[in-house]
Design a protein around this motif. Structure first.
Motif, mmCIF file in Angstrom:
data_model
loop_
_atom_site.group_PDB
_atom_site.id
_atom_site.type_symbol
_atom_site.label_atom_id
_atom_site.label_comp_id
_atom_site.label_asym_id
_atom_site.label_seq_id
_atom_site.Cartn_x
_atom_site.Cartn_y
_atom_site.Cartn_z
ATOM 1 N N VAL A 1 -0.249 6.201 2.018
ATOM 2 C CA VAL A 1 0.009 6.929 3.246
ATOM 3 C C VAL A 1 0.398 8.371 2.959
ATOM 4 N N ASN B 1 3.833 -1.349 3.851
ATOM 5 C CA ASN B 1 2.710 -1.785 4.674
ATOM 6 C C ASN B 1 2.195 -0.691 5.593
ATOM 7 N N GLY B 2 2.521 0.570 5.305
ATOM 8 C CA GLY B 2 2.041 1.640 6.160
ATOM 9 C C GLY B 2 3.099 2.710 6.332
ATOM 10 N N ASN C 1 0.839 -1.184 0.000
ATOM 11 C CA ASN C 1 0.000 0.000 0.000
ATOM 12 C C ASN C 1 0.871 1.229 0.000
ATOM 13 N N LEU D 1 -4.632 1.276 10.021
ATOM 14 C CA LEU D 1 -5.233 2.471 9.423
ATOM 15 C C LEU D 1 -6.571 2.127 8.773
ATOM 16 N N GLU E 1 7.648 5.989 4.964
ATOM 17 C CA GLU E 1 6.668 5.107 4.334
ATOM 18 C C GLU E 1 7.332 3.792 3.974
ATOM 19 N N GLU F 1 0.553 0.546 10.873
ATOM 20 C CA GLU F 1 0.431 -0.384 9.764
ATOM 21 C C GLU F 1 -0.839 -0.102 8.962
ATOM 22 N N GLU F 2 -0.811 -0.475 7.701
ATOM 23 C CA GLU F 2 -1.954 -0.264 6.812
ATOM 24 C C GLU F 2 -3.203 -0.937 7.344
#
Length: 569
Positions: A359, A410-411, A356, A553, A407, A549-550
């Protein structure tokens, strides 16, 4: 028939003793027999006030012939000859546990063999271990051992034992230790016909340890399993090319930024399925965690070494908790290396791996209302992808001139710049501690004799320069160019070993919070920091980064909601 009496020459070699000295000793011996029988579920029932213990398992059970012999002195199915003493693969081997129990309690064993038997047998034994009553029993495959009136014929021994609460605590600790070594087993413990505690099975000790320690979650721990090549024992003393045997080290550590203890009570070492006391290995573990934990805090660490039985001499202590381990220095080095590997920052040591890159968009959405400093084109920055599996971190912002926003796939993380740089400098000093001569000596005054001696122990050249004055002609290289070098030298003079001096030097030399950094400078700190040996904490034990972490979030912003539902449709 599997159970047989040992020959006299083997009995004379066994380091036997009185193995039944408490409730816990009875539980230990019966549980080890159950595990040797292949049990995957063990139920332990206790009536402490009645001195009554029962251990039931679903192992392979015993035939009638074995039931008649199992309580005889030195009768066992584990070994046959003196050579077997150097190749022990079972938890029990001396063949004296049931015989010792029969001498101090009423012993009854019910067992059903798992192969070709529709019913089991129940046998009661007399004080010398001979079967005195025999009857059929309708039980499930496995074994049920009942011990009643323990030490009833020895009332003085009962009075000499610790309080019952202390004995029960010892039993709980014993089962915790065994469960870590045998994570596939389900444990059910009952006390006075009430549930006491349960331990669910798992694939490894990683799933067991959180059940034993309150407020410790699986995400606070890291599992590392490594294969280790060990030289065959008979080749260690020869000039022949060594044969290689494969051993395994299973390591579960509490991540130092998340999990540590007030006492040094959770550093555990197991060898081939049994928890043992090996002070040399335990000290190696403490040393490996040096300067990763806060002051007066201790690590959580479980090490399970699985190696060839010929490298171990279990025949040292009746309780088998003290052993001789050959090539001890070799294992000290390997365990230290495993801990170093587990403490490194890489993708394998982080959970919830996902892809991902949204962010930065989240930060930009808040840019006008927050002190974030987001680069207008962060993707133009060259992303660093190293070849050794370290986490790919990209600096994207600085918050309050204190935290680096990074970044990853994974987040995002928040990294405090000062202590991250402090960790980098500290490990550099560890690897290359240099004392250099000063172009201009630094004059210090009002030093005590102990302060002078401390600076000399650190390798600094210092000599009298007048009344109450001292000239320091050399200093650590990292401090030598600093304007506050004299203050730093005073700080070093107040005591501590070389490691303490290196920590103080790194702390004083690291980038201060409040310093504005460019993206390139932030990226440089990140690239150096993630390659350190212990990147999770600074040398004082403070956590260096906060992970967002994603998955977390997504839960916070309710991204799992269906849009229609969120609008009330």
């Amino acid at each position: 028939m599997n159970i047989k009496s040992l020959p006299p020459d083997v009995i004379n070699l066994i380091a036997a003793g009185e193995v039944i000295d408490s409730l816990g000793a009875v539980v230990r011996e019966l549980v080890e027999n159950a595990l040797d029988a292949g049990a995957t579920r063990i139920v332990i029932s206790l009536y402490p006030d009645l001195w009554w213990i029962q251990v039931a398992d679903n192992g392979r059970g015993m035939s009638l012939e074995d039931l008649k012999r199992c309580s005889n002195a030195h009768s066992t199915s584990k070994i046959r000859s003196r050579d077997d003493l150097w190749n022990i693969t079972s938890l029990g081997f001396r063949g004296e546990a049931l015989h010792s129990i029969a001498q101090v309690a009423i012993l009854e064993v019910a067992s059903r063999f798992t192969i070709g038997h529709d019913a089991g047998w129940r046998v009661r034994y007399n004080a010398v271990g001979e079967a005195e009553s025999l009857e059929t029993a309708a039980i499930a495959p496995g074994t049920i051992v009942t011990v009643s009136n323990l030490f009833g014929n020895l009332p003085v021994r009962r009075k000499g034992l610790p309080p019952m609460t202390q004995q029960l605590k010892a039993i709980q600790t014993l089962i915790h230790h065994i469960a870590l070594c045998h994570p596939h087993v389900t444990w059910c413990l009952e006390q006075n016909d009430r549930n006491w505690f349960n331990i669910s099975p798992g694939k490894s000790a990683l799933q067991i340890l959180p059940q034993l320690l309150k407020r410790v979650h699986q995400n606070d721990l890291h599992l590392l399993i490594q294969t280790v090549e060990t030289p065959a024992l008979n080749d260690l003393q020869t000039n022949l090319p060594p044969m290689v045997e494969e051993s395994k080290v299973e390591l579960v550590i509490g991540l130092p930024d998340r999990c540590h203890r007030r006492r040094a009570d959770w550093v555990k070492v197991a060898i081939n399925g049994r928890m043992v006391r090996l002070p040399e290995l335990e000290q190696s573990i403490f040393t490996a965690f040096a300067r990763t934990l806060p002051r007066d805090r201790f690590p959580v660490c479980f090490v399970h070494v699985k190696t060839c039985p010929s490298h171990i001499d279990w025949n040292r202590h009746p309780a088998k908790t003290e052993i001789y381990l050959h090539s001890l220095a070799f294992w000290q080095e390997k365990i230290a290396q495993s801990i170093d590997e587990a403490l490194k920052m890489n993708g394998d040591s982080l959970s919830d791996k996902a892809s991902n890159h949204r962010v930065v968009k989240l930060l930009k959405a808040s840019e006008e209302k927050s002190p974030y400093k987001v680069d207008p084109k962060p993707q133009t920055q060259t992303r660093h992808q190293d070849s050794i599996g370290l986490l790919d971190l990209q600096a994207v912002a600085q918050v309050r001139n204190t935290y680096i926003v990074a970044e990853h796939s994974n987040g995002l993380w928040l990294i405090e710049q000062h202590i991250a740089h402090e960790r980098v400098l500290y490990e550099q000093l560890q690897d290359d501690w240099k004392i250099v001569f000063l172009d201009t000596p630094i004059v210090l005054n009002q030093l005590t004799s102990s302060q002078v001696e401390q600076l000399q122990r650190l390798g600094l050249e210092i000599e009298p320069f007048g009344e109450a004055l001292w000239a320091v002609r050399s200093a650590p290289e990292m401090l030598s160019k600093r304007q506050d070098c004299s203050e730093a030298l005073i700080e070093l003079s107040w005591g501590g070993d070389l490691q303490t001096a290196q920590v103080a030097t790194a702390c004083r030399s690291a980038i201060r919070n409040g310093t504005t950094l460019s993206l390139a400078q932030m990226q440089s700190i990140l690239d150096q920091w993630k390659r350190t040996r212990n990147p999770r904490t600074c040398p004082h034990g403070r956590p260096i980064f906060l992970s967002l972490e994603e998955t977390s979030l997504a839960r916070f912003f309710r991204r799992h909601w269906v849009i229609g539902k969120s609008h009330g449709i």
